[in-house]
Enzyme design. Structure first.
Site, PDB file in Angstrom:
ATOM      1  N   ASP A  35      37.478  41.096  41.871  1.00 12.46           N
ATOM      2  CA  ASP A  35      36.540  41.307  42.967  1.00 12.46           C
ATOM      3  C   ASP A  35      36.682  42.729  43.518  1.00 12.46           C
ATOM      4  OD1 ASP A  35      34.754  40.847  44.962  1.00 12.46           O
ATOM      5  OD2 ASP A  35      35.785  39.114  45.811  1.00 12.46           O
ATOM      6  N   ASP A  36      35.662  43.521  43.351  1.00 10.04           N
ATOM      7  CA  ASP A  36      35.652  44.899  43.866  1.00 10.04           C
ATOM      8  C   ASP A  36      36.680  45.803  43.171  1.00 10.04           C
ATOM      9  OD1 ASP A  36      33.921  43.718  45.640  1.00 10.04           O
ATOM     10  OD2 ASP A  36      34.890  44.441  47.456  1.00 10.04           O
ATOM     11  N   CYS A  75      29.114  41.259  45.648  1.00 10.73           N
ATOM     12  CA  CYS A  75      29.664  40.013  45.096  1.00 10.73           C
ATOM     13  C   CYS A  75      28.666  38.902  44.767  1.00 10.73           C
ATOM     14  CB  CYS A  75      30.668  39.413  46.067  1.00 10.73           C
ATOM     15  SG  CYS A  75      31.784  40.587  46.845  1.00 10.73           S
ATOM     16  N   HIS A 133      31.650  31.418  46.306  1.00  8.68           N
ATOM     17  CA  HIS A 133      30.634  32.309  46.863  1.00  8.68           C
ATOM     18  C   HIS A 133      29.228  32.071  46.320  1.00  8.68           C
ATOM     19  CE1 HIS A 133      29.815  36.611  48.560  1.00  8.68           C
ATOM     20  NE2 HIS A 133      29.533  35.640  49.417  1.00  8.68           N
ATOM     21  N   ASP A 285      33.322  42.127  39.506  1.00 10.09           N
ATOM     22  CA  ASP A 285      31.966  41.697  39.892  1.00 10.09           C
ATOM     23  C   ASP A 285      31.085  42.846  40.378  1.00 10.09           C
ATOM     24  OD1 ASP A 285      33.289  42.084  42.334  1.00 10.09           O
ATOM     25  OD2 ASP A 285      32.261  40.407  43.302  1.00 10.09           O
ATOM     26  N   ASN A 286      31.718  43.943  40.784  1.00 13.56           N
ATOM     27  CA  ASN A 286      30.975  45.145  41.187  1.00 13.56           C
ATOM     28  C   ASN A 286      31.988  46.281  41.277  1.00 13.56           C
ATOM     29  OD1 ASN A 286      31.011  43.243  44.008  1.00 13.56           O
ATOM     30  ND2 ASN A 286      31.994  45.233  44.155  1.00 13.56           N
TER      31      ASN A 286
HETATM   32 CA    CA Z   1      32.831  41.962  44.878  1.00 14.85          CA
END
Ligand code: CA
Length: 465
Positions: A35-36, A75, A133, A285-286
């Site tokens: 995540d990130d 996300c 999420h 995810d990003n």
């Molecule tokens: Ca993210």
């Protein structure tokens, strides 16, 4: 002589039966999603400060996608694209879903088929671990979306230290970010976790694999690390004593915890002798959030931007014995390809039209051309868009005049090309793609306050679970 030949013959027969059986078994699918995590925050993309020896094993055993993209720069929508194999804007999932436990419209629409639902049709056992999420309402939860097991949390982020998980269930959540403090869910039951959250997710992943060696499985291991809050125990912080900046040190420690978990999982696959029958994907995810300790290499921008730093992510994959090792793949690919690859190998027909491509023929060398003619991004609320075709990218940030770049010659997106015809053609292509999209179907994080005003009972009388 004859006595010697018989055991040898039996051995050969055993080997061929074993190979035949393995060859016919549908491959297991593992998606490890972080995540990130920034493009530059893995050793395989050149980072010397942060060490990811285990994540690198995936790259060494298979392929690094130098130009691997997420389908969105934050996300929620990125996960909706990944889990459905479809550009999320086509079904209006263009915002980070709000934490709204009583609202059956805020989450991944039930008209969409998740990868778990698709694989379920052909007998896979599925587990989701970590950050969900994709909706909090009961109808959106993992066990109602094709997963047999769930261990994790429902919101967009979470605290990592067990002592901070003080809310017993969602009935005690009274504001959007309170959800970060809830106890962890095992299926639909809240439990008292005792480990650092990243370690707990790794433990559960290994356990799931151990339980499912005899039948095809799909493991969606969605670590929330290294997403904020930046929190890591001494065990991992000690590895980065030399880094003075506290945010950066903690961030590196968080990625290191993920890396240890990836190592445990890869070791387990090998130990159980199922590594050659398991496809493992690793991606973020990003892009990294530059204000929170991330590093996107020399790419421009970060999380929530359609410049490369927001959407080009660390991305690797292994399938030992099927795709050759140590590959560096240059053509652009996208997270949506994971769904397409998985269903192709599982030989199952998806319910909806998917946008991804089965990557296997491209990685075995059977197909030489680029997997995609073009890739697209749209951020409805920001009025931003981007399209990549070959080496060219057209990007517009917040309705500004679109900028044209040659990514091969200028991956940092600092020197726009002056070619109005090419820019116009790309814009035309984007507009054609955009006709398939719909407006966002639910309120997102940006509308938190307005949503609560419209729904004063948002957190009232919420069921205890
Ligand atoms: Ca993210």
């Amino acid at each position: 002589m004859k006595i010697l030949q018989l055991p040898y013959f039996l051995f050969l027969a055993f080997l061929s039966i074993k190979t035949f059986a393995q060859g016919n078994k549908k491959p297991n699918i593992i998606i490890i999603l972080t995540d990130d995590q920034g493009y530059g925050d893995v050793s395989f993309n050149g980072n010397k400060q942060l060490r990811t020896p285990n994540i690198d094993r995936i790259a060494n055993n298979g392929v690094v996608f130098k130009n691997g993209y997420a389908s969105y720069a934050v996300c929620g929508p990125s996960r909706a694209g990944l889990i459905t194999g479809r550009y999320q804007d086509q079904f209006g999932h263009s915002r980070n879903p709000l934490f709204a436990p009583k609202d059956a419209t805020i989450g991944l629409p039930l008209s969409e088929e998740t990868l778990a639902e698709a694989l379920k049709k052909t007998g896979y056992t599925n587990m989701a671990i970590g950050k969900w999420h994709l909706g909090v309402h009961a109808s959106f939860r993992p066990l109602n979306r094709g997963f047999d097991e769930f261990f994790g949390f429902l919101s967009g982020g979470h605290k990592y230290f067990p002592k901070q998980l003080v809310l017993n269930d969602i009935s005690e959540v009274k504001a959007q970010f309170d959800a970060y403090d809830t106890k962890i869910l095992r299926n639909n039951t809240r439990i008292n976790e005792t480990e650092y959250l990243t370690d707990a997710f790794s433990r559960e992943a290994v356990h799931f694999v151990e339980k499912n060696t005899d039948k095809p499985f799909f493991l969606y291991l969605a670590y929330n690390a290294p997403h904020a809050p930046l929190q890591a125990p001494e065990k991992y912080l000690a590895r980065y004593k030399n880094i003075e900046n506290t945010d950066r040190r903690t961030y590196c420690a968080m990625v290191s915890a993920v890396d240890d978990g990836v190592g445990l999982l890869l070791d387990k696959l090998k130990e159980l002798n199922i590594d050659k029958n398991t496809i493992v994907f690793f991606l973020s995810d990003n892009g990294g959030d530059l204000s929170k300790g991330s590093y996107n290499g020399d790419l421009r921008g970060g999380k929530s931007s359609l410049f490369e730093g927001g959407i080009r992510v660390p991305f690797a994959m292994q399938w030992p014995g099927t795709i050759p090792p140590k590959q560096v793949y240059e053509h652009s690919i996208i997270s949506l390809d994971i769904f397409a690859t998985a269903v192709a190998q599982a030989k199952v027909t998806p319910k909806n039209n998917i946008d991804g491509v089965n990557l296997i023929p491209f990685l075995t060398g059977k197909k030489k051309e680029a997997p995609h003619e073009s890739l697209y991004w749209k951020m409805f609320d920001k009025g931003s868009f981007a399209i990549i075709q070959g080496d060219l990218k057209l990007v517009s940030i917040k309705e500004s005049t679109p900028l044209l770049f040659n990514l091969k010659k200028n991956s940092t997106e600092r020197k726009p090309l002056n070619d109005s015809i090419k820019a116009k053609n790309l814009k035309k292509l984007f507009d054609v793609w955009d006709t398939k999209n719909i407006k966002p179907i639910f309120d997102g994080l940006g509308e938190d306050k307005q949503y609560s005003e419209k729904h004063p009972d948002r957190y009232k009388n919420v069921e205890k679970y």
